[in-house]
Every structure is written in structure tokens, then in C-alpha cells.
Design an enzyme around this catalytic site. Structure first.
Site, PDB file in Angstrom:
ATOM      1  CB  CYS A   1      10.924  26.118  -9.178  1.00  0.00           C
ATOM      2  SG  CYS A   1      12.584  26.791  -9.368  1.00  0.00           S
TER       3      CYS A   1
ATOM      4  CG  HIS B   1      30.982  38.933 -19.620  1.00  0.00           C
ATOM      5  ND1 HIS B   1      32.311  39.303 -19.548  1.00  0.00           N
ATOM      6  CD2 HIS B   1      30.859  38.197 -20.764  1.00  0.00           C
ATOM      7  CE1 HIS B   1      32.966  38.784 -20.595  1.00  0.00           C
ATOM      8  NE2 HIS B   1      32.110  38.123 -21.346  1.00  0.00           N
TER       9      HIS B   1
HETATM   10  C1  BV8 Z   1      31.991  30.876 -23.504  1.00  0.00           C
HETATM   11  C2  BV8 Z   1      31.103  37.827 -15.390  1.00  0.00           C
HETATM   12  C3  BV8 Z   1      31.125  28.971 -24.634  1.00  0.00           C
HETATM   13  C4  BV8 Z   1      31.188  37.126 -14.068  1.00  0.00           C
HETATM   14  C5  BV8 Z   1      33.064  37.181 -16.692  1.00  0.00           C
HETATM   15  C6  BV8 Z   1      38.452  31.134 -26.847  1.00  0.00           C
HETATM   16  C7  BV8 Z   1      39.804  31.235 -26.533  1.00  0.00           C
HETATM   17  C8  BV8 Z   1      40.247  31.073 -25.217  1.00  0.00           C
HETATM   18  C9  BV8 Z   1      39.323  30.793 -24.183  1.00  0.00           C
HETATM   19  C10 BV8 Z   1      37.995  30.678 -24.509  1.00  0.00           C
HETATM   20  C11 BV8 Z   1      37.554  30.851 -25.813  1.00  0.00           C
HETATM   21  N1  BV8 Z   1      36.199  30.699 -25.810  1.00  0.00           N
HETATM   22  C12 BV8 Z   1      35.779  30.422 -24.573  1.00  0.00           C
HETATM   23  C13 BV8 Z   1      36.848  30.411 -23.742  1.00  0.00           C
HETATM   24  C14 BV8 Z   1      36.779  30.144 -22.314  1.00  0.00           C
HETATM   25  C15 BV8 Z   1      36.532  31.408 -21.514  1.00  0.00           C
HETATM   26  C16 BV8 Z   1      37.731  32.333 -21.570  1.00  0.00           C
HETATM   27  O1  BV8 Z   1      37.774  33.262 -22.357  1.00  0.00           O
HETATM   28  N2  BV8 Z   1      38.680  32.062 -20.701  1.00  0.00           N
HETATM   29  C17 BV8 Z   1      39.851  32.910 -20.598  1.00  0.00           C
HETATM   30  C18 BV8 Z   1      40.189  33.109 -19.123  1.00  0.00           C
HETATM   31  C19 BV8 Z   1      40.988  32.278 -21.358  1.00  0.00           C
HETATM   32  N3  BV8 Z   1      35.342  32.100 -21.966  1.00  0.00           N
HETATM   33  C20 BV8 Z   1      34.144  31.715 -21.503  1.00  0.00           C
HETATM   34  O2  BV8 Z   1      33.983  30.788 -20.737  1.00  0.00           O
HETATM   35  C21 BV8 Z   1      32.925  32.498 -21.990  1.00  0.00           C
HETATM   36  N4  BV8 Z   1      31.907  31.564 -22.367  1.00  0.00           N
HETATM   37  O3  BV8 Z   1      32.785  31.076 -24.362  1.00  0.00           O
HETATM   38  O4  BV8 Z   1      31.048  29.881 -23.547  1.00  0.00           O
HETATM   39  C22 BV8 Z   1      29.762  28.472 -24.835  1.00  0.00           C
HETATM   40  C23 BV8 Z   1      29.110  28.728 -26.047  1.00  0.00           C
HETATM   41  C24 BV8 Z   1      27.844  28.234 -26.225  1.00  0.00           C
HETATM   42  C25 BV8 Z   1      27.214  27.479 -25.214  1.00  0.00           C
HETATM   43  C26 BV8 Z   1      27.859  27.262 -23.989  1.00  0.00           C
HETATM   44  C27 BV8 Z   1      29.154  27.750 -23.796  1.00  0.00           C
HETATM   45  C28 BV8 Z   1      32.313  33.340 -20.880  1.00  0.00           C
HETATM   46  C29 BV8 Z   1      33.313  34.310 -20.347  1.00  0.00           C
HETATM   47  C30 BV8 Z   1      32.601  35.283 -19.362  1.00  0.00           C
HETATM   48  C31 BV8 Z   1      33.091  35.051 -17.951  1.00  0.00           C
HETATM   49  N5  BV8 Z   1      32.486  36.051 -17.051  1.00  0.00           N
HETATM   50  N6  BV8 Z   1      32.447  38.090 -15.931  1.00  0.00           N
HETATM   51  C32 BV8 Z   1      31.753  38.009 -12.985  1.00  0.00           C
HETATM   52  O5  BV8 Z   1      32.102  39.170 -13.256  1.00  0.00           O
HETATM   53  O6  BV8 Z   1      31.809  37.517 -11.848  1.00  0.00           O
HETATM   54  S1  BV8 Z   1      34.609  37.494 -17.246  1.00  0.00           S
HETATM   55  C33 BV8 Z   1      35.275  38.785 -16.374  1.00  0.00           C
HETATM   56  O7  BV8 Z   1      36.668  38.683 -16.509  1.00  0.00           O
HETATM   57  C34 BV8 Z   1      34.947  40.157 -16.911  1.00  0.00           C
HETATM   58  O8  BV8 Z   1      33.632  40.256 -17.334  1.00  0.00           O
HETATM   59  C35 BV8 Z   1      35.936  40.353 -18.027  1.00  0.00           C
HETATM   60  O9  BV8 Z   1      35.466  39.811 -19.222  1.00  0.00           O
HETATM   61  C36 BV8 Z   1      37.103  39.543 -17.539  1.00  0.00           C
HETATM   62  C37 BV8 Z   1      38.143  40.438 -16.912  1.00  0.00           C
HETATM   63  O10 BV8 Z   1      38.767  41.050 -17.970  1.00  0.00           O
HETATM   64  P1  BV8 Z   1      38.919  42.640 -18.004  1.00  0.00           P
HETATM   65  O11 BV8 Z   1      37.597  43.288 -17.912  1.00  0.00           O
HETATM   66  O12 BV8 Z   1      39.766  42.946 -19.172  1.00  0.00           O
HETATM   67  O13 BV8 Z   1      39.669  42.986 -16.661  1.00  0.00           O
HETATM   68  P2  BV8 Z   1      41.145  42.614 -16.261  1.00  0.00           P
HETATM   69  O14 BV8 Z   1      41.195  42.724 -14.783  1.00  0.00           O
HETATM   70  O15 BV8 Z   1      41.573  41.361 -16.952  1.00  0.00           O
HETATM   71  O16 BV8 Z   1      42.032  43.779 -16.909  1.00  0.00           O
HETATM   72  C38 BV8 Z   1      41.841  45.092 -16.478  1.00  0.00           C
HETATM   73  C39 BV8 Z   1      42.541  45.971 -17.494  1.00  0.00           C
HETATM   74  O17 BV8 Z   1      42.303  47.317 -17.132  1.00  0.00           O
HETATM   75  C40 BV8 Z   1      44.047  45.762 -17.520  1.00  0.00           C
HETATM   76  O18 BV8 Z   1      44.489  45.721 -18.868  1.00  0.00           O
HETATM   77  C41 BV8 Z   1      44.581  47.015 -16.819  1.00  0.00           C
HETATM   78  O19 BV8 Z   1      45.826  47.427 -17.360  1.00  0.00           O
HETATM   79  C42 BV8 Z   1      43.521  48.019 -17.152  1.00  0.00           C
HETATM   80  N7  BV8 Z   1      43.360  49.099 -16.172  1.00  0.00           N
HETATM   81  C43 BV8 Z   1      43.606  49.079 -14.833  1.00  0.00           C
HETATM   82  N8  BV8 Z   1      43.283  50.283 -14.309  1.00  0.00           N
HETATM   83  C44 BV8 Z   1      42.797  51.051 -15.327  1.00  0.00           C
HETATM   84  C45 BV8 Z   1      42.840  50.301 -16.516  1.00  0.00           C
HETATM   85  N9  BV8 Z   1      42.427  50.783 -17.709  1.00  0.00           N
HETATM   86  C46 BV8 Z   1      41.965  52.053 -17.728  1.00  0.00           C
HETATM   87  N10 BV8 Z   1      41.880  52.840 -16.629  1.00  0.00           N
HETATM   88  C47 BV8 Z   1      42.292  52.369 -15.419  1.00  0.00           C
HETATM   89  N11 BV8 Z   1      42.225  53.150 -14.326  1.00  0.00           N
END
Ligand code: BV8
Length: 248
Positions: free
Chosen positions: A153, A120
Site C-alpha cells: 500500500c 513491547h
Molecule cells: C499505554 C518499546 C494506553 C519501544 C517501550 C499509567 C501510569 C503512568 C503512565 C502511564 C500509565 N499508563 C500509560 C502511561 C503512559 C506510558 C508510561 O508508562 N509512561 C511512563 C514514562 C510514565 N505508557 C504507555 O504509553 C504504554 N501504552 O499505556 O497505552 C492505551 C491503551 C489502549 C489503547 C491505546 C493506548 C506503552 C508503553 C511502552 C513504550 N515502549 N519500549 C522501544 O523500545 O523503542 S518502553 C521502554 O522503556 C522499554 O520497553 C521499557 O518498558 C522502558 C524502559 O524501562 P526499563 O526496561 O525498566 O529500563 P530502564 O532503563 O528504565 O531501567 C533499567 C534498570 O535496569 C534500572 O533499574 C537499572 O538499575 C537496572 N540495571 C542496569 N544495569 C543492570 C540492571 N539490572 C540488572 N543488571 C544490570 N547489569
């Protein structure tokens, strides 16, 4: 970590190709809030998924630029944690060791991991929103609180991260799929596994016969599918695991 059987421990110890797939939980113990945590202070009223989109940037470039400036500053003020360091140590002992991260904070690299695939992007890299090329420091001045303009640009500059609705960087994505398909072992650390297509990486490894171990204090949609799910944090479990696997 005692939920890992001796069999799994020996497969981890003997792995010649290993992938560690990480999410925001990997950086939580460095003090970087995860996406699931409520955002702090000024940003508490915003949902990250409402800010991390091309539409948000088009609608209010200054707000999105300032959100990333705040995150860059936050990350600059923290250190990689013991979990990041454990992975940097572990990589020296494994022939093919790849970190595939969803994180944009660059903490794996700062800890010394040198094969890191950033699915990402990276919030420290700034690019032209029109031409896509990187614009290095010193950045041009920020006009009226909004993003600086491209010196070539004059388009607004943006962070080199993948927003919702944007495609993942091809090289990183191809590399991640290849590494996962070849991995003997994949660790999924600190990810809720909700964002696609990144969330498919552990499943790809599983489909190719890898041992998949999840490390997370909470259960996730992956927990019931993996070989073993360890309830613990990155900075606690990873150092203990690397210590346990250290050659005697
Ligand atoms: C795309 C960068 C198509 C920006 C990020 C298929 C199914 C469903 C949805 C979709 C799909 N395909 C596409 C989608 C849409 C979308 C998506 O997935 N939506 C979700 C919300 C349903 N995906 C997209 O839009 C992707 N693009 O598919 O494009 C395409 C193809 C061709 C041409 C054009 C278009 C792009 C997605 C990327 C978005 N950008 N980040 C920024 O950071 O500002 S996403 C961002 O959120 C992160 O990078 C990461 O991926 C996500 C957060 O998730 P996690 O990292 O898991 O973090 P989270 O807070 O959720 O969880 C933390 C975990 O840690 C918890 O489980 C917790 O228990 C645990 N934890 C807590 N403390 C600890 C711990 N673990 C260990 N130790 C600890 N101490």
C-alpha cells in the site's frame, strides 16, 4: 544473592510455575544501553521517550527509522549474556517457565528461551504502518533516508514495537497477566518499573500470593514491596542462582 533466605531459596527451587519479568538492565551486560543510560554518540541528544512515539514518527519518519536501524545494528553486534543463558537453562527444569520482557532486542530468544512474551514488541520485526502486517527481508529500498514503503500500500514501514501512547499487543499482555496471576514465584530483573501498564506485572503476582524477588544493582519503586530485593546484576546473580538451585 546471600540476601536470599534459605526459605526463599527453597521456594525458588520448588516452584512449578515461574515468571521472569525483564527490562533493559537484563541486556546491559550484553552492551545494549538501558533507557536510563545516556544514549551514545549521534543519539546522545535525543530522549528515547521523544523518539518512541507515533507523533515522532509522523513528524520525522526518517529520524525514527534511522534510530531503530542503529539499534538493530547494535543488537546484531552483541551476544546474549550469562543472565539470558541462565534463564534458558532454568526453563528446562521448571514445568511452567515464562519470560515476560519489556525488551525489544530478541536476546532472550537468541539465548534459547522459548516461552517469551514480548510486551513491547521486537525491533527486528518490520510492519506496514498502515495495515500492520509484517514485511520480511529483503525490505524495499529506503527512499531518501526515510523508511522503506510497504510493497502493498506504499505506507511507510515501521518497527513492530509499542510506542508511548500505543496499546500493548493483546495476546502478549493477556498471557503475561495470566502467567503472573498463576506464578508461585516471579523474578523482576533489570527494570526501573516506571513504564505502565507493564510495571504492574510484578505487583499482580504479589497480589496473587507469589514470592517476588527483584534483581537490580539499584533500588526501584518495587524494592520495598517485594519479598526480597537482591542488589546485583543480571549476568552475575542469575547464573549464581541457577547454580545454587541446580538439583544436587
Ligand atoms: C499505554 C518499546 C494506553 C519501544 C517501550 C499509567 C501510569 C503512568 C503512565 C502511564 C500509565 N499508563 C500509560 C502511561 C503512559 C506510558 C508510561 O508508562 N509512561 C511512563 C514514562 C510514565 N505508557 C504507555 O504509553 C504504554 N501504552 O499505556 O497505552 C492505551 C491503551 C489502549 C489503547 C491505546 C493506548 C506503552 C508503553 C511502552 C513504550 N515502549 N519500549 C522501544 O523500545 O523503542 S518502553 C521502554 O522503556 C522499554 O520497553 C521499557 O518498558 C522502558 C524502559 O524501562 P526499563 O526496561 O525498566 O529500563 P530502564 O532503563 O528504565 O531501567 C533499567 C534498570 O535496569 C534500572 O533499574 C537499572 O538499575 C537496572 N540495571 C542496569 N544495569 C543492570 C540492571 N539490572 C540488572 N543488571 C544490570 N547489569
Amino acid at each position: 544473592m546471600d540476601s536470599l533466605s534459605e526459605g526463599i531459596i527453597s521456594q525458588l527451587a520448588g516452584a512449578r510455575s515461574l515468571v521472569v519479568f525483564t527490562g533493559a538492565g537484563m541486556s546491559a551486560e550484553s552492551g545494549v544501553p538501558t533507557f536510563r543510560d545516556a544514549q551514545t554518540g549521534l543519539w546522545a541528544r535525543y530522549e528515547p521517550s521523544d523518539l518512541a512515539t507515533p507523533e515522532a514518527f509522523a513528524r520525522d519518519p526518517a529520524l525514527v527509522w534511522q534510530w531503530y536501524a542503529w539499534r538493530r545494528e547494535l543488537v546484531a553486534g552483541v551476544e546474549p549474556n550469562a543472565g539470558h543463558q541462565a534463564l534458558a537453562t532454568w526453563q528446562t527444569r521448571v514445568k511452567a517457565f515464562t519470560v515476560v520482557t519489556q525488551n525489544v532486542d530478541g536476546l532472550h530468544q537468541r539465548a534459547g528461551s522459548d516461552r517469551v512474551l514480548e510486551l513491547h514488541g521486537n525491533l527486528h520485526r518490520i510492519i506496514c504502518s498502515s495495515e500492520g502486517m509484517e514485511v520480511r527481508d529483503p525490505l524495499p529500498p529506503v527512499a531518501e533516508g526515510g523508511p522503506p514503503r510497504c510493497p502493498q500500500c506504499a505506507a511507510p514501514l515501521r518497527p513492530d514495537v509499542v510506542w508511548f501512547g500505543e496499546a500493548l499487543p493483546e495476546r502478549a499482555w493477556e498471557g503475561a497477566m495470566q502467567a503472573a496471576a498463576r506464578a508461585e514465584v516471579l523474578l523482576s530483573v533489570g527494570t526501573s518499573g516506571l513504564v505502565h501498564p507493564a510495571a504492574g506485572i510484578p505487583l499482580l503476582a504479589l497480589q496473587h500470593g507469589a514470592v517476588v524477588v527483584e534483581i537490580n544493582p539499584e533500588p526501584t519503586p518495587l524494592s520495598h514491596q517485594v519479598t526480597a530485593s537482591v542488589r546485583g546484576t543480571a549476568a552475575q546473580v542469575l547464573p549464581a542462582l541457577v547454580e545454587r538451585l541446580a538439583p544436587r
